[in-house]
Motif scaffolding. Structure first.
Motif, PDB file in Angstrom:
ATOM      1  N   ALA B 380       0.826  -1.205   0.000  1.00  0.00           N
ATOM      2  CA  ALA B 380       0.000   0.000   0.000  1.00  0.00           C
ATOM      3  C   ALA B 380       0.860   1.254   0.000  1.00  0.00           C
ATOM      4  CB  ALA B 380      -0.935  -0.011   1.205  1.00  0.00           C
ATOM      5  N   THR B 391      -8.879  -2.409  -2.451  1.00  0.00           N
ATOM      6  CA  THR B 391      -9.718  -2.468  -1.256  1.00  0.00           C
ATOM      7  C   THR B 391     -11.183  -2.285  -1.629  1.00  0.00           C
ATOM      8  OG1 THR B 391      -7.893  -1.487  -0.049  1.00  0.00           O
ATOM      9  CG2 THR B 391     -10.017  -1.524   1.042  1.00  0.00           C
ATOM     10  N   ALA B 436     -13.650 -12.693   5.675  1.00  0.00           N
ATOM     11  CA  ALA B 436     -12.389 -13.158   6.231  1.00  0.00           C
ATOM     12  C   ALA B 436     -11.338 -13.313   5.154  1.00  0.00           C
ATOM     13  CB  ALA B 436     -12.609 -14.482   6.963  1.00  0.00           C
ATOM     14  N   LEU B 439     -10.309  -9.827   3.507  1.00  0.00           N
ATOM     15  CA  LEU B 439      -9.561  -8.910   4.356  1.00  0.00           C
ATOM     16  C   LEU B 439      -8.219  -9.507   4.745  1.00  0.00           C
ATOM     17  CD1 LEU B 439     -12.361  -7.411   6.547  1.00  0.00           C
ATOM     18  CD2 LEU B 439     -11.461  -6.667   4.363  1.00  0.00           C
ATOM     19  N   TRP B 440      -8.207 -10.804   4.902  1.00  0.00           N
ATOM     20  CA  TRP B 440      -6.939 -11.436   5.245  1.00  0.00           C
ATOM     21  C   TRP B 440      -5.957 -11.272   4.091  1.00  0.00           C
ATOM     22  CZ3 TRP B 440      -5.310 -17.162   5.400  1.00  0.00           C
ATOM     23  CH2 TRP B 440      -4.222 -17.312   6.249  1.00  0.00           C
ATOM     24  N   LEU B 442      -6.009  -8.975   1.880  1.00  0.00           N
ATOM     25  CA  LEU B 442      -5.647  -7.563   1.815  1.00  0.00           C
ATOM     26  C   LEU B 442      -4.574  -7.253   2.851  1.00  0.00           C
ATOM     27  CD1 LEU B 442      -6.835  -5.410   0.014  1.00  0.00           C
ATOM     28  CD2 LEU B 442      -8.404  -4.808   1.825  1.00  0.00           C
ATOM     29  N   GLN B 443      -4.790  -7.805   4.039  1.00  0.00           N
ATOM     30  CA  GLN B 443      -3.849  -7.559   5.119  1.00  0.00           C
ATOM     31  C   GLN B 443      -2.463  -8.069   4.756  1.00  0.00           C
ATOM     32  OE1 GLN B 443      -4.827  -9.773   8.636  1.00  0.00           O
ATOM     33  NE2 GLN B 443      -2.796  -9.434   9.499  1.00  0.00           N
ATOM     34  N   PHE B 447      -1.077  -4.581   3.246  1.00  0.00           N
ATOM     35  CA  PHE B 447      -0.757  -3.918   4.500  1.00  0.00           C
ATOM     36  C   PHE B 447       0.430  -4.611   5.163  1.00  0.00           C
ATOM     37  CE2 PHE B 447      -5.553  -3.075   4.482  1.00  0.00           C
ATOM     38  CZ  PHE B 447      -5.371  -2.087   3.553  1.00  0.00           C
ATOM     39  N   GLY B 448       0.674  -4.184   6.383  1.00  0.00           N
ATOM     40  CA  GLY B 448       1.817  -4.728   7.081  1.00  0.00           C
ATOM     41  C   GLY B 448       3.098  -4.094   6.562  1.00  0.00           C
ATOM     42  N   PRO B 449       4.235  -4.542   7.076  1.00  0.00           N
ATOM     43  CA  PRO B 449       5.506  -3.960   6.642  1.00  0.00           C
ATOM     44  C   PRO B 449       5.836  -4.354   5.212  1.00  0.00           C
ATOM     45  CG  PRO B 449       5.864  -5.758   8.167  1.00  0.00           C
ATOM     46  CD  PRO B 449       4.389  -5.561   8.098  1.00  0.00           C
TER      47      PRO B 449
END
Lengths: 106, 505, 653, 493
Positions: B380, B391, B436, B439-440, B442-443, B447-449
């Motif tokens: 992102a 998203t 679930a 979004l998982w 996507l995460q 996202f995240g580092p």
């Protein structure tokens, strides 16, 4: 008159002998001859049935006889072409044993 | 404005001409995309004209007011094609086909834009895309079984080639699997069509004409024919357990191919069921209701559960299609107006949404070189626009209200509850699972580092030709989410006609 | 004025659109804070006008402007606006807190750079859809906004998406609340089937309610309450809320304390006309509320993250409201009294103010200190005078010390629960739980306050008071936290709101003047029980945390130790969910994946393999020997003969 | 003039034979061997034009007087078959000059082609078992010789030998079967077989087994011609070994001659005993298509693959016999026509590529789309048509064919016929697998970069075949109408 069954058995035997020869003889010329035997067994049938029909029907039924003439002519032509083919095979393979002619398969 | 113009035929013809022009470009390969874009845009404009001229409620119009109106079909054209077999060239749109018709031209145009940087054999690529468009358009407007089948099958070849030529590493397997699997299904449908033709005994393949007689077929025969058709359409849909061609095809197909595959080809199955199978064979459909419902619920749940396990972003989206198309089937299975209308709308909605998803998978693939979720992460910050678009796409797909899928899913659930009561709790759990897995994913991907498992220094944000189609689709997703009545009002009357045989739905 | 109420969400929505699409250069101050404030203020102003109208006695229930969302056959789904006293309470909360938080953000988010644009876009979107939720006039419309607020919550929790914990918490919040949403959806579908409409106007009409069979009504109301369980973080779906603290503190204040989490309570209150027809559901509401209040309070006792303390406290207070609603339903049904209902609403409003205040204070502290962990704070009182003072206001309010707002509403809640015991003795137990919770609440709030502001700093930081943009909202909220409880004296003990909102069901909570009310409250011995417990909680907190030198290790021994570990692990509920998600659901998906790959697809590939393999085998028959071919002809001939003579001899000769 | 009147019905055959006799002479006269091809084309094209103007336009009536009613009869049925045979002949001749360039005795080659076509047309027109057998043998012997024509090729000689031995064996079977039929019926006229036989069967005991024997042997003998399983084993070897245009002739025309004979004998001659043989033939049809397709899947030589595909196609056509409605026959005829174009077209593409030095292995077709886009496109058309993908000819004819099974299955008591349709479509899907593999090689894989030019005459033939393949798929009204007339003619209704 010879009973029709006898003729049928005879021609069938002849046919079977020819067929057996085609299936088992390795020499292509013999195979060719066996095919002729088979054709001839059919010819016998034709002639035989022709004469029996002549008895059953009123008058003469020549078509079987005519048919035989045709088939003899055809058989002759077939043999001629067959021999020519075998000749050409012999040139390429140096043999006319049918089980050796098997590069075409699968 | 469109009186006496064979506008549907023109819309089908345009891409065909475009394809021929594209193929004959010779050395001017770089022209291919312009040609393709021009023709697909022209087709899109024509289809828009159809949409705007479409009379929403033809029943309130005075007789004679509508040119070329037959039994709810508008822009109707009918010509004899093969007289000796009773095959006609009949086209027309009604409220069921109209949304899909416009969707087709739209998605084809956007896919062509999306593929703007294709440099591997562009002539063939764009030409095949246009041929695909011809096939799909034909399916959606054909009102003759023979024609329907011909267009149905035409679709296979370009898609086979697209997967096979421009596909991923395992393309051979996927392409042939797609080709044969769906072909077998079509053949089952073909036998069903033949049986209907002969049993009707009208010496015509006209869908409408046969439907008038076929509703009175003996129930055993109806069941047999319906089962064959159901298989034929269901594989395309795809329904569990005949779905395994889909993930393979999607994973290997080029992005635009996936977009068209999921956005349009799957719709053909759903369309066929409601255009042909259900209205023509009411008793057969009623006998199969539980099979349909069971398969639909299984597809919804099983597809969703499978999504969770996928490491490949695109494969996940592919499995999600199985789950979402299950809603279409579930809606149909209720055999009531509410469910069927919702099912048709779900097709439209899924077409818009899944196109976004596959395009975003394509963006990730192009920019990062991989789609494997475990390798991604934190994108992102490097590609904020892409992350935003993705998203929104995911949210739309998980049925967020205000976006287009929600209305369909809600109404399908409602229809199911009306019919079967508490069984609704089976498919409804999929809603949570859907959230679930999206979004998982996507995460883990966005996202995240920032990931260090792949080289990220060259990762850029979306290019214009990628962003524009997705943005257009997202705007439409929002518009139709807020104003679903725009589409529902057109589907409704058509479905009413389709369900006449069920005694007023 | 009311017919323009639909414009309320439009202001922030317009701000959202502008912030989203305007080019970066034209976005003014703070990357869009100006637009956000503008939108929020517009909505605030309009809300105030609407509230004024409502106070004047006007409502708009089912007769406002309509928007036809979709029509299928004879089913038509129409959206509109519904303005009554209940709406007005929520409007007060949303508009006041929303506007203050946006102002506060101007200071709080200053350091976020480029991301502020996203923040303001998301927060304006949230405010917009929250207004939309509040003024919805049908369950479906409410559900739509319900999900949208969930979306905004998701986006804002994950605001710092590069933090794995934030990304994970956002996802978790969305999924867990979605479980509740599914129940909500199922519930309204049930109503949809029997009534054919989801408009409040139709549903709350007594005749329409009779169309639903009793057991279905119980199920439907229970499921709708399920939505509230998810959104308002009630047990057992409450664990997402503490995790949601990964978001910016402003977000916690606005969404996860004051507004969105209240939506569940709001929904339950809104559904009262249906709930009272299903006493079983009411009992469920009450029990869930009581259990939630107690469990969350226990976990808050040991939490060390300042925001988590507040989060658990929020859950606990939401449990209070739910409990009050459940008990209030019994009162409505059996006594015709709206005491519980009005108590819940009053507590809703009060809590919104003081909890928002507490969060914003916490935000101010975090802003200054740079950490959430109270173990590293301490001694901030001197450096952050305004913050510590306002936070003290909040803590007192929540602990229920008169005359702060929390006292009035909490007392009303407990009184209502106790009086419901008359009709079902289970309420006595729930009352006891409520009382225990009151004690713990006072304890952990002051524990937090002492750990943060009292004593000496426990780590190295350069704390300073926050800028005015942040402190002014704090002061306003502190004033509200002090005073909002006096609303009890408006309109029959706040009962006016209840009375109109649920119409014909009952009459006002208390009749009589404010003095009668006061006499009632302070004439009741139970009031003193809760007061004493609250004071005890504060004192214990002071003893343990306020005064230096207390050896806290006594808690870590024996049964206390096990209890402490359980509390620190949040009663293992979170772990249970994690295990369920990872082991059961994900495991199931892996199994399904393998099944799909090897069984289903295996069959497909198996057929393909069968085809090619049998081709390979059959191909071998083509030996190349011509006599074999001829033999096969003979064999075929014989088989055919046998077939025709013996196997399928149909006859016909 | 009476002689000419008697021969009137034989005029086309006489014309063909005349040219056949003249060709070896021409071979001596002209250095440019393409003259021979044109001399061969002349009577074929003339014949074709005459047939077209008769069948399609109705501008010309064939002579039907004289003795011919007893021996041969020119009707729509035979006309359509003759048209198919002549069309294949034209395609084969067109693609031959480049293929056999450098061979000796080219005159004989063309003469034999003409003779083979003659024999086939005779079979199609025959109304008597004698003339039918004669026709079979003329075509058969000519094709034995043709398949061995590439004298430099070992494989060609071997193919000829195998073809000849199995062919002779089958001729003997056929003749024996005919003799038995003659015995139980007392006539060789096809139309009279049924009634006469019924009379005989009720009059004389024990003839049933003879009649069954005759039927079985006839199935075997003609099954050889159409390469039905288990009488098919020669076909792949011969198709692979024979000169490629001749493989095309065998697959697209010679096989259809067998179909014509089967239709005549089974649907006119012994239709009365249908319930005796329909299940057996149905089973054989399913077996044939399945075995053909399954083995085709694993082939690596394209000619061999096409051979197995031909076997499968024979299976499709065979379903007409158990169904036996005139709609089915029309479908079968239609498939004969379309298959004539698509299969010969496919073989001609192979031939054209062999001329240009591209091998016969499927792997040699890698990247063909780049090397020769037109040939690749034509091949794709033919293969997709063979697989039955719309809107190509193969789809249209398969559609009618399989639908006839569905049609008949809807009649109470015959529902088992549906399995013929099911087997047919499943096999179509299976066949798609190996056709698609070739398309994959051509379009999806990389091969050599050398361009392949299209031999001009072969190109013409391929163009002709592909145009017909598309045309008969997109608009087949006229042709299918003809097929229906032909079917009606066969049943004499």
């Amino acid at each position: 008159m010879i009973p029709i069954e006898y003729w049928l058995v005879f021609s069938s035997l002849l046919f079977s002998i020819g067929a057996y020869g085609v299936l088992t003889r390795r020499n292509a010329i013999v195979v060719l001859m066996c095919i002729e035997i088979m054709l001839n067994s059919a010819n016998i049938n034709l002639v035989m049935f022709s004469s029996y029909h002549s008895v059953l029907h009123v008058g003469v039924d020549p078509s079987g006889q005519v048919f035989t003439l045709f088939s003899i002519a055809i058989a002759a032509a077939e043999v001629a072409v067959g021999l020519a083919i075998l000749l050409s095979v012999y040139r390429r393979y140096q043999t006319i044993e049918v089980d050796k002619i098997n590069i075409l398969r699968w | 404005m469109l009186e006496n113009v064979p506008v549907l035929s023109l819309t089908i013809l345009l891409p065909l001409v475009g394809a021929l022009v594209t193929f004959t470009l010779g050395k001017r390969e770089s022209m291919a995309k312009w040609v393709a874009l021009a023709f697909s845009a022209a087709a899109f404009l024509l289809s828009l004209a159809v949409a705007f001229e479409f009379v929403v409620d033809p029943y309130s119009a005075a007789p004679g007011e509508l040119d070329g109106y037959s039994n709810g079909y508008q822009f109707y054209e009918s010509h004899v094609w093969i007289e000796s077999l009773g095959i006609n060239y009949i086209v027309g749109v009604d409220g069921i086909s109209l949304p899909l018709f416009v969707l087709t031209t739209l998605l084809c145009m956007l896919s062509i834009i999306f593929s703007w940087d294709t440099d591997h054999r562009p002539k063939e690529y764009f030409g095949l895309m246009l041929i695909l468009e011809v096939g799909v358009l034909g399916v959606f407007v054909a009102l003759d079984y023979f024609m329907f089948y011909v267009f149905w099958e035409i679709v296979l070849i370009p898609m086979y080639l697209m997967i096979g030529i421009w596909g991923g590493p395992n393309k051979d397997y996927a392409a042939i699997k797609f080709f044969i699997y769906t072909h077998i299904a079509s053949l089952a449908m073909l036998i069903a069509i033949m049986a209907m033709y002969f049993e009707a005994g009208l010496r015509t393949f006209s869908i409408e004409a046969i439907a008038e007689v076929s509703v009175d077929f003996s129930s055993g025969l109806q069941l047999a024919i319906f089962a064959a058709m159901f298989f034929g359409f269901g594989v395309k849909l795809p329904m569990v357990p005949f779905h395994t061609w889909l993930p393979d095809a999607h994973v290997e197909a080029p992005t635009a191919g996936s977009v068209l595959l999921a956005g349009l080809l799957l719709k053909m199955g759903g369309y066929g069921l409601i255009r042909v199978a259900i209205p023509s064979l009411p008793s057969g459909a009623e006998d199969m209701v539980f099979v349909m419902a069971a398969i639909a619920v299984a597809s919804i749940l099983y597809g969703a559960i499978l999504c969770l396990a996928q490491a490949d972003l695109k494969k996940m989206v592919a499995y999600s299609s199985i789950s979402h198309m299950g809603f279409v089937l579930l809606g149909y299975a209720t055999l009531g107006e509410l469910g069927v209308v919702a099912g048709v709308f779900q097709m439209f909605a899924h077409g818009l949404v899944t196109a976004v998803l596959f395009m975003m998978c394509g963006v990730v693939q192009h920019k990062c070189g991989t789609r494997m979720i475990p390798l991604l992460g934190g994108l992102a910050s490097r590609m904020p626009v892409a992350a935003t678009l993705m998203t929104v796409g995911f949210l739309a797909s998980l049925g967020l209200p205000g976006l287009v899928s929600f209305a369909a899913e809600f109404m399908v659930f409602a229809a199911m509850f009306f019919k079967w009561g508490m069984w609704i709790f089976l498919p409804i759990t999929a809603v949570a699972v859907t959230a679930a897995y999206y979004l998982w994913a996507l995460q883990r991907s966005m996202f995240g580092p920032m990931t260090n498992r792949i080289e990220t220094s060259h990762v850029r944000d979306v290019d214009w030709y990628e962003g524009v189609p997705v943005a257009v689709l997202i705007v439409l997703i929002a518009v139709f989410g807020v104003f679903p009545a725009l589409v529902f009002s057109r589907i409704g009357p058509a479905v009413e006609i389709a369900l006449r045989a069920f005694g007023g739905g | 004025m009311l017919e323009y109420a639909w414009l309320i969400p439009v202001f922030p929505f317009a701000a959202f659109i502008l912030i989203s699409i305007l080019p970066k250069r034209t976005l003014s101050w703070e990357d869009g804070a100006g637009y956000a404030i503008g939108g929020a203020l517009g909505a605030f102003a309009l809300s105030m006008l609407v509230i004024w109208d409502v106070i004047a006695g006007n409502t708009m229930v089912g007769d406002g402007p309509k928007f036809e969302w979709l029509v299928i056959g004879d089913i038509s789904v129409v959206f509109g606006i519904w303005i009554d006293e209940l709406t007005a309470i929520m409007l007060v909360v949303v508009s006041v807190v929303g506007t203050l938080v946006v102002f506060y953000s101007g200071g709080y988010m200053h350091g976020e750079g480029e991301r502020r644009r996203r923040y303001y876009a998301e927060i304006t979107l949230f405010i917009s859809v929250m207004y939309g939720l509040v003024i919805s006039d049908s369950y479906l419309q409410m559900f739509i906004f319900w999900e949208l607020v969930g979306l905004c919550s998701y986006l804002l929790i994950g605001f710092w998406y590069e933090k794995p914990s934030a990304a994970s918490a956002a996802k978790r919040a969305f999924i867990v609340t979605r479980v509740g949403d599914i129940m909500f959806m199922a519930g309204i579908i049930i109503l949809f089937k029997y009534v054919g409409s989801l408009d409040f106007a139709t549903l709350f009409d007594g005749g329409a309610g009779a169309a639903v069979p009793t057991d279905m009504m119980v199920l439907a109301t229970a499921l709708i309450f399920g939505g509230a369980i998810g959104k308002s973080a009630q047990f057992p779906l409450h664990e997402w809320l503490p995790d949601a603290m990964e978001g910016p503190t402003t977000v916690s204040a606005l969404i996860h304390a004051a507004t969105m989490v209240k939506a569940g309570v709001y929904l339950t209150a809104r559904s009262y006309p249906l709930l009272v027809q299903a006493p079983e559901s009411l009992m469920l509401v009450a029990v869930i509320g009581g259990v939630t209040a107690l469990i969350a309070a226990t976990v808050a006792l040991v939490a060390t993250d300042i925001k988590r303390v507040l989060a658990y406290s929020t859950i606990s207070q939401l449990g209070y409201m739910t409990l009050a609603l459940g008990a209030g339903g019994y009162l409505v049904v059996y006594a015709g009294s709206g005491a519980g209902y009005s108590a819940a609403l009053l507590h809703l409003m009060n809590h919104a103010f003081f909890k928002a205040l507490l969060f914003l204070c916490a935000g101010s502290v975090i802003h200054a200190v740079g950490t959430n962990d109270m173990r590293f704070m301490g001694g901030l009182g001197k450096k952050m005078r305004i913050t510590s003072l306002t936070m003290l206001f909040g803590a007192i309010a929540i602990s229920g010390i008169p005359p702060f707002s929390g006292f009035w509403s909490k007392d009303e809640v407990l009184a209502a629960v106790y009086s419901a015991g008359e009709f079902d003795s289970l309420f006595f137990l729930l009352w006891a739980m409520g009382i225990a919770t009151a004690f713990m609440t006072a304890f952990y709030m002051f524990r937090m306050w002492f750990m943060t502001f009292a004593g000496d700093p426990r780590s190295d930081y350069q704390a300073h008071e926050s800028p005015r943009l942040m402190t002014v909202p704090l002061i306003i909220l502190a004033a509200l936290a002090f005073s909002s409880g006096f609303a009890l004296f408006i309109g029959d003990g706040f009962g006016m709101f209840a009375e109109h909102s649920i119409g014909s069901l009952f009459h006002g909570a208390h009749h009589g003047s404010a003095m009668d009310l006061l006499a009632g409250i302070f004439g009741d011995p139970l009031t003193y029980v809760s007061l004493v417990l609250a004071a005890a909680g504060i004192l214990v907190a002071y003893a343990v945390y306020g005064k230096p030198g207390f050896d806290r290790s006594v808690f870590a021994k024996g049964v206390g130790g096990a209890l402490q570990r359980a509390l620190e692990n949040r009663w293992y509920i979170s772990k249970f969910y994690d295990d369920f998600a990872v082991k059961v659901v994900y495991g199931l998906s892996l199994v399904a994946d393998a099944f799909d790959r090897y069984v289903i697809d295996g069959m497909v590939n198996g057929f393909a393999f069968l085809g090619t393999k049998s081709g390979e085998i059959l191909r071998r028959a083509q030996s190349g020997n011509v006599q074999r071919y001829a033999s096969l002809i003979v064999v075929g001939l014989c088989l055919l003969l046998i077939f025709m003579l013996y196997i399928v001899p149909w006859g016909g000769w | 003039m009476e002689v000419l009147d008697v021969l009137g019905a034989f005029m086309p055959q006489l014309l063909l034979v005349l040219f056949a006799l003249a060709l070896p002479a021409l071979d001596y006269l002209f250095k440019d061997k393409r003259v021979l091809a044109f001399a061969t084309l002349a009577p074929l094209v003339g014949y074709a034009l005459a047939l077209v103007s008769w069948t399609v336009g109705g501008y010309w009536e064939p002579p039907t007087d004289g003795v011919s009613p007893h021996l041969i009869e020119i009707d729509m049925f035979s006309g359509l078959f003759a048209l198919a045979f002549v069309s294949v002949g034209i395609i084969v001749v067109l693609s031959s000059p480049e293929f056999i360039r450098g061979e000796r005795n080219q005159g004989e080659y063309y003469a034999l082609i003409l003779l083979a076509v003659t024999g086939m047309t005779v079979v199609a027109m025959s109304t008597d078992l004698i003339i039918l057998f004669v026709g079979l043998e003329i075509a058969g012997i000519a094709s034995f010789a043709l398949s061995g024509f590439s004298k430099g090729e070992k494989r060609s000689a071997e193919a000829a030998t195998k073809y000849f031995i199995v062919g002779g064996f089958s001729s003997a079977l056929t003749l024996f079967a005919i003799s038995l039929f003659y015995g139980v019926a007392g006539t060789t006229e096809i139309a009279a077989l049924g009634p006469e036989m019924s009379a005989m069967l009720s009059a004389v005991d024990g003839t049933r087994s003879v009649a069954v024997m005759a039927t079985v042997m006839l199935i075997a003998g003609l099954g050889f011609k159409i390469a039905a399983v288990p009488f098919h084993m020669w076909a792949p070897d011969v198709y692979e070994g024979a000169p490629t245009p001749i493989s095309g002739l065998l697959a697209a025309a010679s096989k259809k001659m067998g179909v014509a004979a089967l239709f005549k004998i089974f649907l006119i001659g012994i239709i009365a005993t249908k319930s005796d043989w329909d299940v057996a033939l149905g089973a054989m049809a399913i077996l044939t298509m399945t075995v053909g397709n399954v083995i085709a899947v694993v082939q690596t030589n394209i000619k061999r693959m096409l051979a197995y595909s031909s076997i499968a196609q024979a299976g499709y056509i065979l379903i007409v016999l158990p169904i036996g409605t005139d709609y089915a026959v029309a479908g079968g005829l239609f498939h004969v026509v379309t298959h004539a174009f698509m299969k010969s077209g496919a073989f001609m593409v192979v031939a054209a590529l062999v001329v240009r030095g591209v091998g016969e292995s499927i792997d040699d077709y890698r990247g063909l789309a780049k090397r020769s886009p037109l040939l690749a496109l034509a091949m794709t058309l033919f293969l997709l048509s063979l697989a039955g993908i719309p809107p190509l000819a193969g789809f249209a004819s398969k559609f009618v064919l399989f639908s006839s099974a569905v049609d008949a299955a809807l009649v109470p008591g015959q529902s088992w016929l549906i399995w013929l349709a099911v087997a047919g479509v499943l096999n179509s899907a299976l066949s798609l697998y190996y056709y698609a593999r070739v398309i994959k090689r051509m379009y999806m894989e990389k091969g050599s970069d050398d361009k392949v030019s299209v031999p001009r005459m072969a190109g013409t033939a391929i163009l002709f075949a592909s145009v017909m393949t598309v045309l008969l798929g997109v608009y087949f009204d006229a042709v299918f109408d003809l097929c229906q007339q032909a079917a009606a003619a066969l049943f004499g209704t």
